[in-house]
Scaffold this active site. Sequence first.
Site, PDB file in Angstrom:
ATOM      1  N   LYS A 181      43.980   2.388  -3.508  1.00 53.14           N
ATOM      2  CA  LYS A 181      45.102   2.510  -4.458  1.00 53.14           C
ATOM      3  C   LYS A 181      45.206   1.266  -5.343  1.00 53.14           C
ATOM      4  CE  LYS A 181      48.107   3.075  -1.096  1.00 53.14           C
ATOM      5  NZ  LYS A 181      47.206   3.023   0.088  1.00 53.14           N
TER       6      LYS A 181
ATOM      7  N   ARG B  35      56.417   7.329   0.326  1.00 53.23           N
ATOM      8  CA  ARG B  35      55.598   7.289   1.529  1.00 53.23           C
ATOM      9  C   ARG B  35      56.089   8.258   2.587  1.00 53.23           C
ATOM     10  NH1 ARG B  35      52.728   2.298   1.114  1.00 53.23           N
ATOM     11  NH2 ARG B  35      51.419   1.997   2.914  1.00 53.23           N
TER      12      ARG B  35
ATOM     13  N   ARG C  31      38.452  -6.435   3.703  1.00 57.01           N
ATOM     14  CA  ARG C  31      39.080  -6.772   2.412  1.00 57.01           C
ATOM     15  C   ARG C  31      39.407  -8.258   2.321  1.00 57.01           C
ATOM     16  NH1 ARG C  31      44.057  -3.303   0.875  1.00 57.01           N
ATOM     17  NH2 ARG C  31      44.662  -3.896   2.972  1.00 57.01           N
TER      18      ARG C  31
ATOM     19  N   ARG D  73      44.998 -10.307   4.363  1.00 57.25           N
ATOM     20  CA  ARG D  73      46.401  -9.934   4.576  1.00 57.25           C
ATOM     21  C   ARG D  73      46.724  -9.971   6.067  1.00 57.25           C
ATOM     22  NH1 ARG D  73      47.469  -4.506   1.182  1.00 57.25           N
ATOM     23  NH2 ARG D  73      48.452  -3.900   3.122  1.00 57.25           N
TER      24      ARG D  73
ATOM     25  N   ARG E 291      49.032   1.681  11.059  1.00 56.65           N
ATOM     26  CA  ARG E 291      49.252   2.099   9.664  1.00 56.65           C
ATOM     27  C   ARG E 291      48.631   3.467   9.409  1.00 56.65           C
ATOM     28  NH1 ARG E 291      46.741  -3.041   6.956  1.00 56.65           N
ATOM     29  NH2 ARG E 291      46.799  -1.803   5.026  1.00 56.65           N
TER      30      ARG E 291
HETATM   31  P1  AP5 Z   1      42.477  -1.324  -1.720  1.00 54.53           P
HETATM   32  O1  AP5 Z   1      42.370  -0.921  -3.148  1.00 54.53           O
HETATM   33  O2  AP5 Z   1      43.063  -2.645  -1.404  1.00 54.53           O
HETATM   34  O3  AP5 Z   1      43.201  -0.151  -0.868  1.00 54.53           O
HETATM   35  P2  AP5 Z   1      44.721   0.309  -0.817  1.00 54.53           P
HETATM   36  O4  AP5 Z   1      44.729   1.798  -0.843  1.00 54.53           O
HETATM   37  O5  AP5 Z   1      45.530  -0.399  -1.828  1.00 54.53           O
HETATM   38  O6  AP5 Z   1      45.049  -0.153   0.670  1.00 54.53           O
HETATM   39  P3  AP5 Z   1      46.328  -0.904   1.254  1.00 54.53           P
HETATM   40  O7  AP5 Z   1      45.883  -1.480   2.559  1.00 54.53           O
HETATM   41  O8  AP5 Z   1      46.932  -1.818   0.254  1.00 54.53           O
HETATM   42  O9  AP5 Z   1      47.277   0.307   1.504  1.00 54.53           O
HETATM   43  P4  AP5 Z   1      48.538   0.369   2.387  1.00 54.53           P
HETATM   44  O10 AP5 Z   1      49.129   1.626   1.945  1.00 54.53           O
HETATM   45  O11 AP5 Z   1      48.249   0.252   3.833  1.00 54.53           O
HETATM   46  O12 AP5 Z   1      49.309  -0.997   2.061  1.00 54.53           O
HETATM   47  P5  AP5 Z   1      50.606  -1.318   1.187  1.00 54.53           P
HETATM   48  O13 AP5 Z   1      50.445  -2.671   0.639  1.00 54.53           O
HETATM   49  O14 AP5 Z   1      50.907  -0.200   0.265  1.00 54.53           O
HETATM   50  O15 AP5 Z   1      40.985  -1.221  -1.113  1.00 54.53           O
HETATM   51  C1  AP5 Z   1      40.741  -1.500   0.264  1.00 54.53           C
HETATM   52  C2  AP5 Z   1      39.342  -2.129   0.434  1.00 54.53           C
HETATM   53  O16 AP5 Z   1      38.349  -1.162   0.074  1.00 54.53           O
HETATM   54  C3  AP5 Z   1      39.072  -3.353  -0.455  1.00 54.53           C
HETATM   55  O17 AP5 Z   1      38.286  -4.259   0.245  1.00 54.53           O
HETATM   56  C4  AP5 Z   1      38.297  -2.769  -1.643  1.00 54.53           C
HETATM   57  O18 AP5 Z   1      37.451  -3.734  -2.236  1.00 54.53           O
HETATM   58  C5  AP5 Z   1      37.507  -1.644  -0.976  1.00 54.53           C
HETATM   59  N1  AP5 Z   1      37.242  -0.507  -1.859  1.00 54.53           N
HETATM   60  C6  AP5 Z   1      38.099   0.071  -2.762  1.00 54.53           C
HETATM   61  N2  AP5 Z   1      37.507   1.108  -3.392  1.00 54.53           N
HETATM   62  C7  AP5 Z   1      36.244   1.195  -2.869  1.00 54.53           C
HETATM   63  C8  AP5 Z   1      35.139   2.079  -3.109  1.00 54.53           C
HETATM   64  N3  AP5 Z   1      35.196   3.078  -4.026  1.00 54.53           N
HETATM   65  N4  AP5 Z   1      34.000   1.892  -2.405  1.00 54.53           N
HETATM   66  C9  AP5 Z   1      33.923   0.891  -1.469  1.00 54.53           C
HETATM   67  N5  AP5 Z   1      34.923   0.021  -1.211  1.00 54.53           N
HETATM   68  C10 AP5 Z   1      36.081   0.182  -1.895  1.00 54.53           C
HETATM   69  O19 AP5 Z   1      51.760  -1.334   2.288  1.00 54.53           O
HETATM   70  C11 AP5 Z   1      51.785  -2.318   3.299  1.00 54.53           C
HETATM   71  C12 AP5 Z   1      52.998  -2.100   4.197  1.00 54.53           C
HETATM   72  O20 AP5 Z   1      54.211  -2.247   3.447  1.00 54.53           O
HETATM   73  C13 AP5 Z   1      53.127  -0.717   4.849  1.00 54.53           C
HETATM   74  O21 AP5 Z   1      52.365  -0.629   6.040  1.00 54.53           O
HETATM   75  C14 AP5 Z   1      54.633  -0.624   5.095  1.00 54.53           C
HETATM   76  O22 AP5 Z   1      54.991  -1.349   6.245  1.00 54.53           O
HETATM   77  C15 AP5 Z   1      55.217  -1.334   3.877  1.00 54.53           C
HETATM   78  N6  AP5 Z   1      55.517  -0.392   2.780  1.00 54.53           N
HETATM   79  C16 AP5 Z   1      54.896  -0.336   1.569  1.00 54.53           C
HETATM   80  N7  AP5 Z   1      55.406   0.655   0.815  1.00 54.53           N
HETATM   81  C17 AP5 Z   1      56.378   1.240   1.566  1.00 54.53           C
HETATM   82  C18 AP5 Z   1      57.252   2.351   1.360  1.00 54.53           C
HETATM   83  N8  AP5 Z   1      57.228   3.080   0.223  1.00 54.53           N
HETATM   84  N9  AP5 Z   1      58.128   2.677   2.343  1.00 54.53           N
HETATM   85  C19 AP5 Z   1      58.175   1.961   3.498  1.00 54.53           C
HETATM   86  N10 AP5 Z   1      57.356   0.926   3.768  1.00 54.53           N
HETATM   87  C20 AP5 Z   1      56.468   0.564   2.816  1.00 54.53           C
HETATM   88 MG    MG Z   2      47.147  -1.752  -1.766  1.00 52.64          MG
END
Ligand code: AP5
Ligand code: MG
Length: 210
Positions: A13, A88, A122, A152, A163
């Site tokens: 994402k 979410r 990552r 992270r 997660r």
């Molecule tokens: P990356 O682009 O970083 O993936 P991402 O989908 O952004 O993954 P996140 O870990 O950020 O998602 P998340 O939903 O767990 O975390 P968030 O910060 O939203 O890519 C990942 C890796 O893959 C990288 O190394 C990249 O280089 C590689 N990659 C990408 N594309 C590729 C490809 N095509 N081929 C190969 N490699 C590739 O949330 C964190 C926490 O915050 C949650 O757990 C929760 O506790 C809280 N939170 C956030 N939003 C909410 C909400 N709405 N409600 C309640 N709690 C929330």
């Molecule tokens: Mg992310």
Amino acid sequence: MNIVLLGAPGAGKGTQAAFIKERYGLAHISTGDIFRANIKGGTPIGKVAKSYIDAGKLVPDEVTCELVKDRLLNGELGAGFMLDGFPRNIFQAKELDTFAKVDLCVNIDVDKSLLMDRICGRRMCSCGATYHVSTLDGATTCAKCGKPLYRRDDDNPETVEARLNTYAAQTAPLVDYYAAQGKLCTVNGGAGSPEQVFAAIAAELDKYVK
Ligand code: AP5
Ligand code: MG
Ligand code: ZN
């Protein structure tokens, strides 16, 4: 154009949001990034969010919805917004529908077997750049700005497992929610490079941009 980016942890994402922002000028609103900034700044929201994030659970809806509502109603939006990590669960999606209009939900679909390696490999930069160890060639600093890369706190196997379970139980039902509204488009995020995945997303978004 207002879009929701849906996808499991590690689906790409944040990676795709950077491409989309550059091409389409949409404001990138990542609730995860906002929570991490609050944790770093020691704010009251950060203090609440930290225990949930460390446990791989969702931060309470009232905190999260209020934050997004304020950002959408009072912040700069450019050519529209792009929500990354929100909604979410079904409650958040229904809440969002009361204060904003979503045009499209882009669902980045990646096989679960790839996600653990993507997340644990990552590396992040404070400038927002995201890397994976497999393509860093041993580098420990950011190619864009030169700052040191870091991991992270929630990118450890135990928290990632939690997660992924949270995603399956609470977030995955949003696929059907947006499909029922005729707003869902799904791209395969596991088969190609980030650039190739972006090409598939851009083909969908171009249909909506005049
Ligand atoms: P990356 O682009 O970083 O993936 P991402 O989908 O952004 O993954 P996140 O870990 O950020 O998602 P998340 O939903 O767990 O975390 P968030 O910060 O939203 O890519 C990942 C890796 O893959 C990288 O190394 C990249 O280089 C590689 N990659 C990408 N594309 C590729 C490809 N095509 N081929 C190969 N490699 C590739 O949330 C964190 C926490 O915050 C949650 O757990 C929760 O506790 C809280 N939170 C956030 N939003 C909410 C909400 N709405 N409600 C309640 N709690 C929330
Ligand atoms: Mg992310
Ligand atoms: Zn950087």
